[in-house]
Design an enzyme around this catalytic site. Sequence first.
Site, PDB file in Angstrom:
ATOM      1  N   PHE A   7      10.563 -11.866  46.153  1.00 17.60           N
ATOM      2  CA  PHE A   7      11.852 -11.692  46.823  1.00 17.60           C
ATOM      3  C   PHE A   7      12.730 -12.923  46.673  1.00 17.60           C
ATOM      4  O   PHE A   7      12.266 -14.053  46.842  1.00 17.60           O
ATOM      5  CB  PHE A   7      11.642 -11.473  48.326  1.00 17.60           C
ATOM      6  N   ASP A   8      14.001 -12.700  46.393  1.00 17.20           N
ATOM      7  CA  ASP A   8      15.018 -13.703  46.653  1.00 17.20           C
ATOM      8  C   ASP A   8      15.150 -13.841  48.169  1.00 17.20           C
ATOM      9  O   ASP A   8      14.716 -12.955  48.924  1.00 17.20           O
ATOM     10  CB  ASP A   8      16.340 -13.242  46.030  1.00 17.20           C
ATOM     11  N   MET A   9      15.741 -14.936  48.639  1.00 13.99           N
ATOM     12  CA  MET A   9      15.915 -15.117  50.078  1.00 13.99           C
ATOM     13  C   MET A   9      17.358 -14.858  50.511  1.00 13.99           C
ATOM     14  O   MET A   9      17.639 -13.888  51.219  1.00 13.99           O
ATOM     15  CB  MET A   9      15.499 -16.534  50.503  1.00 13.99           C
TER      16      MET A   9
END
Length: 223
Positions: A7-9
């Site tokens: 995941f990107d944040m």
Amino acid sequence: MIQAVVFDMDGTLVDSEGVSRHAWDVAADELGVSLPASFIDTLLGRNSRACRGLLVEHLGGDEELAQRAVDIHLRAFLELAATDLKLKPGAHEALEALRSAGLPLAVATSTARVRAIPRLERFSLTSYFTAIVCGDEVPNGKPEPDIFIEAARRLGVDPAECAVVEDSFNGVLAGHGSGAQVYMVPDLMDPTDEIGALCTTVLASLHDLPEAILSRPDVALRA
């Protein structure tokens, strides 16, 4: 086969890109320079080093002015974030469903570790992740694929065995460049035809993510 999810944040798990855009507006006003929305959009998903480089170019080669813009942006972002940051809808539910299914999870964020970890902890996200890779830990930031390649390495899988979850164009380019399957959940910008073509699918929200991944016949569930 999908063996893990990365995941990107910012903009993906944490609703922070609007706050960041506002902070760039603050920097532009304080310095009396033009930072139009079309330019600010090119900064989305990039680390601070890459943002500074684009600012130097945009501001006619003035490195000192660019650094001042970066510093003001950071100050304004942290001030705004104290009250304005929130979790993206479906974030906890998606993470819980994927972890419960036995898929190892990682974060690959352009944000430096000193700021990324407190942000994840603020929303009780840290415990979901086997690996957390930050923007100051790889040679090249998004849209280069380095951060997703490193996340896959720390998870012990091939990048091609990862599903990458991203919101920004630069993040989609990085995920696709790593060889991963990209699931885009747009935040501030809807995908162009070119960006959409790099994605396995484009989802309306994180609520749709578990089914999109877990219904695949090639997902490796370890539960």
